[in-house]
Scaffold this motif. Structure first.
Motif, PDB file in Angstrom:
ATOM      1  N   CYS A 128      36.270  62.272 -65.838  1.00 21.81           N
ATOM      2  CA  CYS A 128      36.894  63.511 -66.282  1.00 21.81           C
ATOM      3  C   CYS A 128      38.338  63.539 -65.795  1.00 21.81           C
ATOM      4  O   CYS A 128      38.598  63.317 -64.610  1.00 21.81           O
ATOM      5  N   GLU A 129      39.290  63.795 -66.688  1.00 25.65           N
ATOM      6  CA  GLU A 129      40.704  63.833 -66.293  1.00 25.65           C
ATOM      7  C   GLU A 129      40.966  64.869 -65.210  1.00 25.65           C
ATOM      8  O   GLU A 129      41.727  64.641 -64.285  1.00 25.65           O
ATOM      9  N   ARG A 130      40.329  66.036 -65.311  1.00 27.98           N
ATOM     10  CA  ARG A 130      40.563  67.093 -64.318  1.00 27.98           C
ATOM     11  C   ARG A 130      40.105  66.670 -62.938  1.00 27.98           C
ATOM     12  O   ARG A 130      40.718  66.997 -61.939  1.00 27.98           O
ATOM     13  N   ASP A 149      40.104  63.614 -61.737  1.00 24.89           N
ATOM     14  CA  ASP A 149      41.104  62.682 -61.229  1.00 24.89           C
ATOM     15  C   ASP A 149      42.339  63.422 -60.722  1.00 24.89           C
ATOM     16  O   ASP A 149      42.898  63.086 -59.693  1.00 24.89           O
ATOM     17  N   GLN A 150      42.777  64.430 -61.451  1.00 22.65           N
ATOM     18  CA  GLN A 150      43.980  65.176 -61.086  1.00 22.65           C
ATOM     19  C   GLN A 150      43.766  66.050 -59.856  1.00 22.65           C
ATOM     20  O   GLN A 150      44.682  66.292 -59.101  1.00 22.65           O
TER      21      GLN A 150
END
Length: 58
Positions: free
Chosen positions: A39-41, A43-44
């Motif tokens: 999930c990109e979120r 990672d961020q």
């Protein structure tokens, strides 16, 4: 719990996860969501991390 997983038998994996949660932490019921890609979120936000195995340092 939200996990990234890329295996072939999701039922066996879920059985393994729930058995480990019960044995290691006394958790008798858990909701587990499996994803095929990170999930990109996560990672961020710094929430994504590599899995560890028993006996390894985190």
């Amino acid at each position: 719990m939200h996990l990234v997983w890329q295996g072939t038998d999701p039922d066996a994996f879920l059985d393994h996860i729930t058995d480990e949660l019960a044995h290691d932490f006394g958790i008798g019921h858990a909701t587990v969501q499996l994803e095929r890609a990170p999930c990109e979120r996560a990672d961020q936000s710094g929430m994504a991390r590599q899995p560890t195995h028993k006996g390894e340092k985190k």
